[in-house]
Design a protein around this motif. Structure first.
Motif, PDB file in Angstrom:
ATOM      1  N   GLU A   1       0.836  -1.210   0.000  1.00 45.57           N
ATOM      2  CA  GLU A   1       0.000   0.000   0.000  1.00 45.57           C
ATOM      3  C   GLU A   1       0.865   1.252   0.000  1.00 45.57           C
ATOM      4  O   GLU A   1       0.595   2.209  -0.743  1.00 45.57           O
ATOM      5  N   ILE A   2       1.911   1.242   0.815  1.00 46.41           N
ATOM      6  CA  ILE A   2       2.819   2.399   0.865  1.00 46.41           C
ATOM      7  C   ILE A   2       3.494   2.592  -0.481  1.00 46.41           C
ATOM      8  O   ILE A   2       3.573   3.709  -1.006  1.00 46.41           O
ATOM      9  N   MET A   3       3.981   1.498  -1.069  1.00 40.75           N
ATOM     10  CA  MET A   3       4.649   1.612  -2.366  1.00 40.75           C
ATOM     11  C   MET A   3       3.683   2.111  -3.437  1.00 40.75           C
ATOM     12  O   MET A   3       4.049   2.945  -4.277  1.00 40.75           O
ATOM     13  N   SER A   4       2.457   1.617  -3.425  1.00 43.96           N
ATOM     14  CA  SER A   4       1.474   2.061  -4.408  1.00 43.96           C
ATOM     15  C   SER A   4       1.178   3.543  -4.258  1.00 43.96           C
ATOM     16  O   SER A   4       1.017   4.265  -5.255  1.00 43.96           O
TER      17      SER A   4
ATOM     18  N   ASN B   1      14.456   7.888  -6.646  1.00 44.47           N
ATOM     19  CA  ASN B   1      13.049   8.183  -6.889  1.00 44.47           C
ATOM     20  C   ASN B   1      12.165   7.886  -5.689  1.00 44.47           C
ATOM     21  O   ASN B   1      11.200   8.620  -5.434  1.00 44.47           O
ATOM     22  N   VAL B   2      12.474   6.819  -4.979  1.00 40.10           N
ATOM     23  CA  VAL B   2      11.652   6.409  -3.839  1.00 40.10           C
ATOM     24  C   VAL B   2      12.556   6.106  -2.656  1.00 40.10           C
ATOM     25  O   VAL B   2      13.516   5.335  -2.777  1.00 40.10           O
TER      26      VAL B   2
ATOM     27  N   MET C   1      10.929  -7.713  -0.400  1.00 40.56           N
ATOM     28  CA  MET C   1       9.518  -7.906  -0.714  1.00 40.56           C
ATOM     29  C   MET C   1       9.076  -6.972  -1.834  1.00 40.56           C
ATOM     30  O   MET C   1       8.373  -7.373  -2.772  1.00 40.56           O
ATOM     31  N   LEU C   2       9.510  -5.704  -1.771  1.00 49.13           N
ATOM     32  CA  LEU C   2       9.149  -4.746  -2.813  1.00 49.13           C
ATOM     33  C   LEU C   2       9.791  -5.126  -4.146  1.00 49.13           C
ATOM     34  O   LEU C   2       9.188  -4.959  -5.210  1.00 49.13           O
TER      35      LEU C   2
END
Length: 241
Positions: free
Chosen positions: A37-40, A163-164, A67-68
């Motif tokens: 959810e956080i990544m999305s 980027n993230v 996991m990501l």
């Protein structure tokens, strides 16, 4: 909390810590659904969502990064992690190696030997998880690297154009800040700002509700509460202060 993207509960047992992914002592496994959810939400803040460079400055055993990588390996090209605890970084390297076919095959051979020697259901189930993980698209990932660093210290990470950034900050009884800064969160954000691609970057800070994730070089783009956690999304301000 209300899930905006991961609205369906799914079976995440393939990512259970210690099953295929390695468990690092004195670290916690981040909830998979929450991590996705956080990544999305991070992706929703980016103009370009491909060939992304992602960094976790408090990576521990790199469970979250790994996991990501498995779930967004068709969008992430470079994965970096750092931690002040050098002892945990070998576990981080072993986990991130699973994102390569060579590393996943070596893990599979270890699990196969365990299954042949002990015949446990847990080893058989782990082998089944390996096969499902192998089917996930990791084609874009070309770099995984971890290094020792106090992200709240005086030395900035040797990275550029990120980027993230997703940082699960130390809190609770399992982990704590190891540096000497009076305000480590602010110091961390000060170190992260120069290494971002400021035209296409987002930072997600995960901490307890007592810690404040704010800095004048970032604007807040939303918050998310999940149990004792608060996730703050920060966008770098283009003109440096």
């Amino acid at each position: 909390m209300m899930y905006q993207f991961e609205t369906e509960k799914k079976d995440y047992r393939d990512f259970a810590s210690g099953r295929v992914l390695h468990h690092a002592p004195n670290t916690t496994a981040f909830p998979v659904r929450l991590g996705k959810e956080i990544m999305s939400r991070c992706l929703a803040q980016l103009d370009s969502k491909q060939n992304l460079k992602i960094y976790d400055p408090c990576c521990g055993g790199a469970y979250l990064l790994t996991m990501l990588g498995f779930n967004y390996g068709d969008q992430i090209s470079e994965i970096y992690g750092s931690d002040i605890d050098e002892g945990v970084l070998e576990h981080a390297r072993r986990n991130l190696s699973l994102l390569t076919e060579e590393g996943l095959t070596l893990r599979e051979l270890d699990l196969q030997r365990d299954f042949e020697q002990y015949g446990k259901d847990s080893h058989r189930e782990a082998l089944e998880s390996v096969e499902r993980l192998r089917m996930l698209n990791r084609a874009l990932i070309r770099t995984t690297e971890v290094f020792s660093l106090d992200i709240s210290g005086d030395v900035r990470p040797p990275l550029t154009n990120l980027n993230v950034v997703i940082a699960d900050l130390p809190y609770g009884q399992m982990t704590s800040w190891g540096g000497q800064q009076a305000d480590p969160v602010r110091s961390m954000l000060h170190n992260i700002y120069p290494i971002l691609n400021r035209k296409n970057a987002i930072v997600a800070i995960i901490c307890d509700k007592k810690q404040r994730a704010e800095h004048e070089q970032f604007e807040r783009r939303g918050t998310l509460n999940h149990g004792k956690r608060r996730i703050t999304f920060l966008k770098p301000i283009l003109s440096e202060i």
